[in-house]
Design a protein around this motif. Structure first.
Motif, PDB file in Angstrom:
ATOM      1  N   UNK A  14      33.306  53.549  28.126  1.00 43.04           N
ATOM      2  CA  UNK A  14      33.372  53.019  26.726  1.00 43.04           C
ATOM      3  C   UNK A  14      34.169  52.158  27.090  1.00 43.04           C
ATOM      4  N   UNK A  15      34.923  51.848  25.682  1.00 43.32           N
ATOM      5  CA  UNK A  15      34.833  50.643  25.142  1.00 43.32           C
ATOM      6  C   UNK A  15      36.465  50.383  25.749  1.00 43.32           C
ATOM      7  N   UNK A  16      36.781  48.502  25.072  1.00 40.50           N
ATOM      8  CA  UNK A  16      37.980  48.937  26.064  1.00 40.50           C
ATOM      9  C   UNK A  16      39.134  49.683  25.551  1.00 40.50           C
ATOM     10  N   UNK A  17      39.459  50.011  24.771  1.00 40.43           N
ATOM     11  CA  UNK A  17      40.753  50.894  24.676  1.00 40.43           C
ATOM     12  C   UNK A  17      40.629  52.422  25.136  1.00 40.43           C
ATOM     13  N   UNK A  18      39.474  52.433  25.266  1.00 39.86           N
ATOM     14  CA  UNK A  18      39.247  54.425  26.185  1.00 39.86           C
ATOM     15  C   UNK A  18      39.077  54.506  27.971  1.00 39.86           C
ATOM     16  N   UNK A  19      40.106  52.716  28.127  1.00 40.91           N
ATOM     17  CA  UNK A  19      40.075  53.131  29.351  1.00 40.91           C
ATOM     18  C   UNK A  19      41.563  53.950  29.457  1.00 40.91           C
ATOM     19  N   UNK A  20      42.904  54.228  28.946  1.00 42.37           N
ATOM     20  CA  UNK A  20      43.702  54.538  29.115  1.00 42.37           C
ATOM     21  C   UNK A  20      43.913  55.948  29.034  1.00 42.37           C
ATOM     22  N   UNK A  21      43.006  56.294  28.202  1.00 45.33           N
ATOM     23  CA  UNK A  21      42.500  58.092  27.301  1.00 45.33           C
ATOM     24  C   UNK A  21      41.929  58.889  28.167  1.00 45.33           C
ATOM     25  N   UNK A  22      41.034  57.446  29.289  1.00 47.96           N
ATOM     26  CA  UNK A  22      40.204  58.169  30.675  1.00 47.96           C
ATOM     27  C   UNK A  22      41.077  58.734  31.987  1.00 47.96           C
ATOM     28  N   UNK A  51      37.542  48.528  33.957  1.00 49.30           N
ATOM     29  CA  UNK A  51      38.289  48.107  34.717  1.00 49.30           C
ATOM     30  C   UNK A  51      39.800  48.506  34.768  1.00 49.30           C
ATOM     31  N   UNK A  52      40.108  48.528  33.729  1.00 55.02           N
ATOM     32  CA  UNK A  52      41.474  48.937  33.676  1.00 55.02           C
ATOM     33  C   UNK A  52      41.553  51.002  34.262  1.00 55.02           C
ATOM     34  N   UNK A  53      40.295  50.935  34.559  1.00 50.83           N
ATOM     35  CA  UNK A  53      40.182  52.671  35.489  1.00 50.83           C
ATOM     36  C   UNK A  53      40.432  52.407  36.863  1.00 50.83           C
ATOM     37  N   UNK A  54      39.633  51.454  37.270  1.00 48.17           N
ATOM     38  CA  UNK A  54      39.315  50.568  38.903  1.00 48.17           C
ATOM     39  C   UNK A  54      40.859  49.801  39.126  1.00 48.17           C
ATOM     40  N   UNK A  55      41.423  49.774  38.188  1.00 48.87           N
ATOM     41  CA  UNK A  55      42.651  49.297  38.726  1.00 48.87           C
ATOM     42  C   UNK A  55      44.007  50.098  38.966  1.00 48.87           C
ATOM     43  N   UNK A  56      43.482  51.283  38.292  1.00 50.45           N
ATOM     44  CA  UNK A  56      44.070  52.438  38.558  1.00 50.45           C
ATOM     45  C   UNK A  56      44.384  53.457  39.409  1.00 50.45           C
ATOM     46  N   UNK A  57      42.944  53.468  39.839  1.00 50.23           N
ATOM     47  CA  UNK A  57      42.123  55.102  40.262  1.00 50.23           C
ATOM     48  C   UNK A  57      41.377  54.552  41.744  1.00 50.23           C
ATOM     49  N   UNK A  58      41.818  55.128  42.407  1.00 53.21           N
ATOM     50  CA  UNK A  58      40.518  54.565  43.855  1.00 53.21           C
ATOM     51  C   UNK A  58      39.804  55.074  43.959  1.00 53.21           C
ATOM     52  N   UNK A  59      38.463  54.427  44.242  1.00 54.98           N
ATOM     53  CA  UNK A  59      36.589  54.891  44.031  1.00 54.98           C
ATOM     54  C   UNK A  59      36.464  54.605  45.405  1.00 54.98           C
ATOM     55  N   UNK A  60      35.054  55.200  45.539  1.00 53.89           N
ATOM     56  CA  UNK A  60      34.606  55.186  46.601  1.00 53.89           C
ATOM     57  C   UNK A  60      33.338  54.840  46.741  1.00 53.89           C
ATOM     58  N   UNK A  61      32.757  54.386  45.042  1.00 52.95           N
ATOM     59  CA  UNK A  61      31.270  54.132  45.102  1.00 52.95           C
ATOM     60  C   UNK A  61      31.375  54.020  43.338  1.00 52.95           C
ATOM     61  N   UNK A  62      30.643  52.307  43.485  1.00 54.34           N
ATOM     62  CA  UNK A  62      30.110  52.033  42.440  1.00 54.34           C
ATOM     63  C   UNK A  62      29.141  51.528  42.321  1.00 54.34           C
ATOM     64  N   UNK A  63      28.403  52.669  41.292  1.00 50.63           N
ATOM     65  CA  UNK A  63      26.419  52.135  41.580  1.00 50.63           C
ATOM     66  C   UNK A  63      26.544  51.094  39.820  1.00 50.63           C
ATOM     67  N   UNK A  64      25.598  50.178  40.049  1.00 48.35           N
ATOM     68  CA  UNK A  64      25.185  49.446  38.786  1.00 48.35           C
ATOM     69  C   UNK A  64      24.303  48.824  39.174  1.00 48.35           C
ATOM     70  N   UNK A  65      23.559  49.093  37.933  1.00 50.58           N
ATOM     71  CA  UNK A  65      21.897  47.864  37.562  1.00 50.58           C
ATOM     72  C   UNK A  65      22.188  46.523  38.204  1.00 50.58           C
ATOM     73  N   UNK A  66      21.176  46.055  38.188  1.00 52.10           N
ATOM     74  CA  UNK A  66      21.099  44.115  38.920  1.00 52.10           C
ATOM     75  C   UNK A  66      20.708  43.715  37.589  1.00 52.10           C
TER      76      UNK A  66
END
Length: 204
Positions: A14-22, A51-66
């Motif tokens: 979502x948008x930037x302010x969604x990070x904390x809610x997630x 970015x806020x989520x990734x800074x707070x929770x460990x992540x195994x893999x991220x998938x994103x298009x080129x």
């Protein structure tokens, strides 16, 4: 998404302010680790809170298009991925999510290397477990939808009848996710064009 083998997947943020809610939601569910994160495409309304989520929770893999853009939001996300040394896998048609045991997840788009419209870079994911299938389309538009059909990508899903009915009744495509609310999952459908949805329905 809580997968049947106990793994957890997050698609967009979502948008930037969604990070904390997630983060609040994940913690309330008892999750301190995300096995998979999928950034469907680099628009701020999809990756703004990531970015806020990734800074707070460990992540195994991220998938994103080129795909890329010069926005501060996207640059911040890339910097966060680098700082946490998160493995990045390019999401494109034919790529499967690794390590799933009781489910399967296959990207059916993007099918081309370059688009004029950033929405068409959207990583479209077909997630299946048992007889239940979901198609997460990001913001894929008609060009990407046509490519999926032309390439013969598997797009069948259990919810096709609901979406097809929504289109038949001329419901605003942006509201068509309500047809799936009984599954307690917000399926964001930016475009529900008749040809694509009918193909999805018939494929099932």
């Amino acid at each position: 998404i809580e997968l049947p083998d106990g793994k957890v997947m997050m698609i967009d943020a979502g948008i930037a302010k969604s990070g904390q809610a997630i983060l609040d939601f994940l913690r309330n569910r008892g999750h301190s680790y995300l096995d998979y994160v999928i950034a469907t495409h680099p628009h701020a309304d999809h990756i703004g809170g990531m970015a806020e989520v990734l800074n707070a929770i460990e992540v195994g893999q991220i998938y994103m298009p080129y795909a890329s853009t010069t926005t501060k939001t996207y640059e911040n996300l890339l910097q966060t991925i680098l700082e946490h040394n998160i493995p990045v896998i390019i999401a494109k048609a034919g790529v499967s999510v690794e390590g799933l045991e009781k489910a399967s997840a296959l990207f059916t788009a993007p099918n081309s290397a370059s688009y004029k419209n950033l929405n068409n870079y959207s990583a479209v994911l077909r997630l299946q477990f048992g007889e239940t299938t979901f198609l997460f389309a990001g913001d894929a538009e008609s060009e990407s939808e046509s490519e999926m059909l032309a390439a013969g990508q598997p797009v069948s899903l259990e919810l096709a009848d609901r979406f097809a009915q929504a289109v038949k009744e001329d419901i605003n495509p942006r509201d068509s996710w309500r047809a799936a609310k009984d599954f307690r999952m917000h399926i964001a459908v930016e475009s529900a064009r008749r040809a694509f949805i009918e193909a999805v329905k018939l494929a099932g």
